[in-house]
Design an enzyme around this catalytic site. Structure first.
Site, short mmCIF file in Angstrom:
data_model
loop_
_atom_site.label_atom_id
_atom_site.label_comp_id
_atom_site.label_asym_id
_atom_site.label_seq_id
_atom_site.Cartn_x
_atom_site.Cartn_y
_atom_site.Cartn_z
N GLU A 148 45.05 34.84 50.13
CA GLU A 148 43.87 33.74 49.54
C GLU A 148 44.79 32.41 49.81
O GLU A 148 45.78 32.40 49.47
CB GLU A 148 43.80 34.06 48.21
CG GLU A 148 42.98 33.18 47.39
CD GLU A 148 42.11 33.38 46.05
OE1 GLU A 148 43.00 34.31 45.30
OE2 GLU A 148 41.18 32.77 45.63
N CYS A 191 39.17 34.42 43.89
CA CYS A 191 38.31 33.24 43.36
C CYS A 191 37.70 32.48 44.31
O CYS A 191 36.50 32.06 44.17
CB CYS A 191 38.64 32.89 41.93
SG CYS A 191 39.13 33.61 40.53
N ASN A 219 34.25 39.58 44.00
CA ASN A 219 35.70 39.40 43.69
C ASN A 219 35.84 39.48 42.19
O ASN A 219 35.13 38.55 41.77
CB ASN A 219 36.25 38.28 44.29
CG ASN A 219 37.83 38.08 43.73
OD1 ASN A 219 38.47 38.98 43.86
ND2 ASN A 219 37.68 37.06 42.70
N GLU A 220 36.15 40.47 41.61
CA GLU A 220 36.33 40.57 40.20
C GLU A 220 35.25 40.03 39.23
O GLU A 220 35.58 39.14 38.44
CB GLU A 220 37.71 40.09 39.73
CG GLU A 220 38.31 38.81 39.92
CD GLU A 220 39.41 38.21 39.48
OE1 GLU A 220 39.67 37.14 38.95
OE2 GLU A 220 40.38 39.12 39.55
O1 AHR Z 1 45.44 36.09 42.64
C1 AHR Z 1 45.02 34.99 42.26
C2 AHR Z 1 43.76 34.96 41.44
O2 AHR Z 1 43.76 35.97 40.68
C3 AHR Z 1 42.51 35.40 42.31
O3 AHR Z 1 41.90 34.53 43.00
C4 AHR Z 1 41.59 36.08 41.50
O4 AHR Z 1 40.86 37.23 42.09
C5 AHR Z 1 42.25 36.60 40.40
O5 AHR Z 1 41.88 36.18 39.35
#
Ligand code: AHR
Length: 796
Positions: free
Chosen positions: A27, A231, A355-356
C-alpha cells in the site's frame, strides 16, 4: 520407557495444500511508492502538488528558484496550455537577467537526491521556450556541498512542448544532492514532467522500481502481492476525475504524463507513476500472483455511496481489470496491456472487492460485483471483506455475506498486541474446509522487535497448520520511509539510499522461502506439560473517561453479582475533552475496584454526550495506563462500540459492532464482567460480547510440509518460551538413509532487539547444515527461537 520429547513427522500423510498461502501486501502509505519503491528521484515532478493532498503543499513544493552570477528570474506555475490536460501545471522561468544561469532546483525526497559514483541517471523533461533557442539548458546534479557531480546540456529549440532526455553519470557518491536546471538568454523557459531515474532499477525496467527495496521483496519469494491498498482504495470521492477520488485503476496506466495527480489519503500526493501496469509487471517479475483490490462503490470513512443504479461503471472496472490481466491482445483491455508493452497476459486468479468495509452499503453492493465477475469468469477467486476488526458485528456480517454469495475468500484484518496473538493461536482451528477461506490480508503485532517477530512466527505455524481454512496471509504494512511515517510497525524501513528488513521481515521471508506445497501430519510426544489454565478474572479499577467529547455520566452503580453487594455513586460526573474545553485536567474519573476481589460484577450508568466528535469511554480491569480493558462507544469516526484490551500499552480490539452516539440523548449503559467474559449492553440490548483470553504459551509451535519438486520435508518450530527444548525429530514412514537438515534459525537475541540502518542484520537467521543417518536426529531448539529445518535425502 523413552520419554524424550519428540516431533514425529509423518512423511506419507499429507494434508491440505498450502497453495499461495504466504504473500505480501503493498500500500502506498509511509511514502511506500513515491519516495520509496517507485525509483523516481524528483519530488513533485509535474508541479501538481496541491493543498488538497496536504495542507502545506503547493505547486512548487520541493522546488526552488536558482539565480546565479547576477542572474535574475521569476519562477511561477501556470496551467493555460499544458502538455497533457491530466497534469495541467508546468513551471515557467521568466528570464530577467541571465547572469551565469537562472532556473530551478529540486530537493528530492528525504535528505535529497542520492547518487553513486560511476552510475548513470536518466533525465527527462518536457520543455519549450519563447526564444533564445540556441542557448543551452544545463542539467546538473549538485552534491551537498554545491559541487557538480553530474551534468548534461540540452538545447531547447522548440516553442512547443518537446520531450528531452539525457544521461548523467555521477562522479561521486552523495545522498543529499539537488537536481538543478539552468539556462540563460531571454524570455520564458517552460518545463513539465521533470524526471530523474537511476539507470539501475529493478531488472533495469524503465519507469521502474528501486533496486534495493525490490530485491528485498523478491528475496522473500512471495506467492502473491495484494495491492494497491488498504484504505487507499476506498477513501475518496465517487467521481473518478477528482484528485480526491477513490482508487480507480484505469487512471493509473498509460504514459505517465496522462496519469492524473492524486490525493493519497495518507496525507500526501500520489503521482500514480507506480500504477496497475507496474504492479502487474512487478508481480510477474518476482513470481507473485497479483491480487488487485477494487473499491466496492462505498467509502466507509466518509459515508460516500454509489447509488445502486450507478454501480455499472464500478463493476465494469472490475471486469476490465480481469481482461487487462487475462485477455489476449484481441480483447479491448488485453489490447491496452499489449500496447503498453506486455503482449502476453499477466494472468489473474484472485480479485478483491473492498478493503475492510464496514456497513450495510458495502454488503448491499458486493453481490452485484460477485455475480458479474463469476458470470464472466467462473474460475476467478473473488474475495469479500470482513472489516478491520478480529470479531464482532461487521466481522460476522462479512462472513455471512461471503457464505451467502459463495465468495472464495474473506479478507480479515487485525493489528493486535503480541499477547492477543499468543492467546488466539487456535483462532482458525475450528474453521471448516468447505467454507470460504480466510484471506488474512492485513495483520501484525504492534512492534518491530524480535519478540513481535517471534510471536508472529508462532502464529504463522498455526496459519499453516490450518491451511484447510486459511488460503492467503500477508503482513501489513510492508514499506516505510523513515522520514514520512504514517503507520508503525512496518516490515521494511528505508530512506533515500538504504533499506533494512525488520525481524518481522526475516520471519515472513523464512516462511515464504520454505512454504512447502502440502502439509504433513506432525505430532509431538512428551513435550513439557501444557501450561495451566491461567485465566485469572479481570481485576482492576473502573475509570469513566472522555476523549474528544463532552459527556455526563450519572446513576452509577456497581454490583457484585456473586454477593449482591452494591455500590452507588451519587455524583454526576461531567467530563469535557473537546477542543473547546477550558481545561483537560478533568478528562478521567476513577472508581477503584482493585481493592476488591470481585470477579463477577456489573457497572450500570446513564450516559449522555453534549459535544465533541466521539462518545463514551470506560476503562475497566485497569492495572495502570498500559494495562487495562476499554469499552469505547463512538470512538474514531463515532461509528462503533468496541471492547478492547490494552496490554503493555498495546491495544487489541476484542470485538466491534456499529454504534453512533447522538448528542443530548440518554443511554443506559451496562457492562458485565464475569471472569474474563465481558458483555456490554446499551438500553438493555447486548451490543458486544468477548472473552479477553490471556496467553497460554505452548511448549513449542510447529508445522511440517513437503515440497513437491524437491521432495524436501520442511519443519518449522517456534519456541516462544525462554527455556531451550531438546527434541528428537523423527521422520516416520521413511527409509533409513543419509539425510541433511538445512537449518535456518533466529535465536540468541534479546526480545527487544530491533534491526536498523546501522545494524540491519542484527536479527536475521543463521544458516547451517546437519547430516544424519537413519530416520531422525536430536535437535535443541533454543529458548525464544524460530527454527526452520529443510530435510533432504542424500543421494549416493
Ligand atoms: O495497513 C494500514 C491500514 O490498516 C490499511 O490501509 C487499512 O486497510 C488498515 O486499516
Amino acid at each position: 520407557m523413552d520419554t524424550k520429547p519428540k516431533l514425529n513427522v509423518y512423511t506419507q500423510q499429507t494434508g491440505a495444500e498450502l497453495g499461495d498461502l504466504f504473500g505480501i501486501f503493498f500500500e502506498d502509505l509511509n511514502h511506500a511508492a513515491d519516495g520509496g519503491l517507485y525509483a523516481e528521484l524528483v519530488q513533485n515532478r509535474s508541479f501538481e502538488f496541491d493543498p488538497v493532498d496536504r495542507h502545506d503543499y503547493h505547486p512548487l513544493t520541493a522546488w526552488e528558484k536558482v539565480e546565479r552570477g547576477g542572474g535574475r528570474a521569476s519562477l511561477s506555475v501556470e496551467d493555460e496550455s499544458p502538455f497533457h490536460p491530466e497534469n495541467p501545471h508546468y513551471a515557467v522561468i521568466e528570464i530577467l537577467e541571465p547572469g551565469t544561469g537562472v532556473g530551478l532546483s529540486n530537493a528530492g525526497f528525504n535528505t535529497g537526491i542520492p547518487v553513486k559514483a560511476g552510475e548513470n541517471y536518466l533525465f527527462s523533461v518536457y520543455m519549450r521556450r519563447s526564444g533564445s533557442f540556441g542557448t543551452p539548458v544545463q542539467v546538473l546534479i549538485e552534491d551537498s556541498g554545491g559541487a557538480v557531480t553530474a551534468s548534461a546540456v540540452i538545447t531547447v529549440d522548440s516553442a512547443g512542448w518537446q520531450k528531452y532526455e539525457a544521461v548523467l553519470t555521477a562522479a561521486s557518491t552523495d545522498n543529499s544532492c539537488r537536481l538543478v536546471i539552468l539556462t540563460g538568454g531571454a524570455g520564458r523557459l517552460e518545463l513539465d514532467m521533470v524526471s530523474l531515474f537511476p539507470e539501475k532499477t529493478y531488472l533495469g525496467r524503465r519507469n521502474g522500481l528501486r533496486e534495493d527495496i525490490a530485491v528485498l521483496l523478491a528475496d522473500m519469494k512471495p506467492k502473491f502481492m495484494r495491492f494497491p491498498g488498504g484504505c487507499l482504495v476506498h477513501d475518496g470521492s465517487l467521481n473518478p476525475d477528482d484528485r480526491n477520488s477513490m482508487y480507480r485503476w484505469k487512471k493509473t496506466i498509460g504514459d505517465v504524463t496522462s496519469r492524473p495527480p492524486r490525493r493519497n489519503n495518507w496525507g500526501y500526493n500520489q503521482t500514480l507513476g507506480l500504477g496497475y501496469y507496474e504492479y502487474f509487471q512487478f508481480c510477474e517479475d518476482i513470481g507473485a500472483k497479483a491480487i488487485p483490490v477494487l473499491p466496492g462503490g462505498y467509502d466507509p470513512h466518509h459515508g460516500r455511496i454509489v447509488p445502486l443504479d450507478e454501480l455499472g461503471p464500478w463493476i465494469q472496472d472490475a471486469l476490465d481489470v480481469i481482461e487487462f490481466a487475462r485477455g489476449d491482445a484481441s480483447t479491448e483491455w488485453g489490447a491496452v496491456r499489449s500496447s503498453l508493452g506486455h503482449p502476453e497476459p499477466f494472468g489473474l486468479d484472485y480479485i478483491a472487492i473492498g478493503n475492510e468495509e464496514v456497513g450495510e452499503p458495502f454488503f448491499e453492493r458486493y453481490p452485484y460485483f460477485h455475480k458479474a465477475i463469476k458470470e464472466r469468469y467462473p474460475d476467478m477467486q473473488v474475495i469479500n471483506s470482513s472489516g478491520p476488526f478480529a470479531a464482532g458485528g461487521e466481522y460476522e456480517r462479512g462472513w455471512a455475506s461471503a457464505r451467502e454469495h459463495g465468495s472464495d475468500l474473506v479478507d480479515e484484518h487485525y493489528y493486535q498486541s503480541p499477547e492477543w496473538f499468543l492467546a488466539n493461536m487456535d483462532r482458525y482451528d475450528l474453521f471448516k474446509a468447505d467454507e470460504p477461506k480466510v484471506f488474512l490480508g492485513e495483520y501484525a503485532s504492534w512492534g518491530n522487535t524480535y519478540y513481535n517477530a517471534l510471536v508472529e512466527a508462532a502464529f504463522m505455524t498455526r496459519l499453516e497448520q490450518n491451511a484447510h481454512a486459511v488460503g492467503l496471509a500477508c503482513y501489513a504494512p510492508m514499506l516505510c520511509n523513515v522520514d514520512y511515517v504514517n503507520w508503525k510497525p512496518d516490515m521494511i524501513w528505508f530512506d533515500n539510499h538504504q533499506v533494512f528488513g525488520t525481524p518481522n521481515y526475516y520471519v515472513q521471508k523464512l516462511f515464504m522461502n520454505h512454504q512447502g506445497d502440502r502439509l504433513l501430519h506432525i505430532e509431538a510426544e512428551h513435550l513439557p506439560g501444557q501450561p495451566e489454565a491461567l485465566q485469572q478474572p479481570v481485576k482492576g479499577s473502573i475509570v469513566l473517561a472522555a476523549e474528544k467529547s463532552a459527556v455526563t455520566y450519572r446513576n452509577i452503580t456497581l454490583t457484585n453479582n456473586l454477593t449482591g453487594e452494591r455500590r452507588v455513586i451519587e455524583e454526576i460526573v461531567e467530563l469535557d475533552d473537546t477542543e473547546a474545553a477550558a481545561s483537560k485536567e478533568e478528562g478521567l474519573r476513577s472508581f477503584p475496584l482493585d481493592d476488591t476481589d470481585w470477579s463477577d460484577y456489573t457497572l450500570k450508568l446513564t450516559a449522555s454526550k453534549n459535544g465533541g466528535v466521539r462518545g463514551f469511554l470506560i476503562y475497566f480491569g485497569m492495572q495502570d495506563g498500559m494495562n487495562r480493558l476499554n469499552w469505547e462507544l463512538g470512538g474514531w469516526q463515532n461509528q462503533d462500540s468496541i471492547l478492547s484490551a490494552v496490554s503493555g500499552g498495546r491495544g487489541s480490539c476484542l470485538t466491534q459492532s456499529l454504534f453512533t452516539v447522538e448528542n443530548d440523548t440518554d443511554y443506559e449503559l451496562e457492562l458485565h464482567v464475569s471472569g474474563r467474559l465481558i458483555t456490554a449492553a446499551i438500553n438493555g440490548i447486548e451490543i458486544n460480547r468477548a472473552e479477553d483470553r490471556l496467553p497460554e504459551i505452548q511448549p513449542l509451535y510447529y508445522t511440517a510440509s513437503v515440497e513437491d519438486l524437491s521432495g524436501d520435508v520442511i519443519v518449522k518450530a517456534v519456541n516462544v518460551l525462554d527455556t531451550p527444548l531438546s527434541v528428537r525429530v523423527e521422520l516416520k514412514e521413511l527409509k533409513a538413509a543419509s539425510y541433511t537438515a538445512e537449518v535456518h534459525e533466529l535465536s540468541g537475541v534479546a526480545l527487544d532487539a530491533e534491526n536498523s540502518f546501522a545494524d540491519p542484520l542484527k536479527v536475521s537467521p543463521s544458516t547451517r547444515a546437519i547430516a544424519f543417518e537413519g530416520t531422525g536426529f536430536d535437535y535443541d531448539f533454543p529458548g525464544q527461537s524460530v527454527t526452520l529445518l529443510r530435510i533432504k535425502r542424500q543421494h549416493s
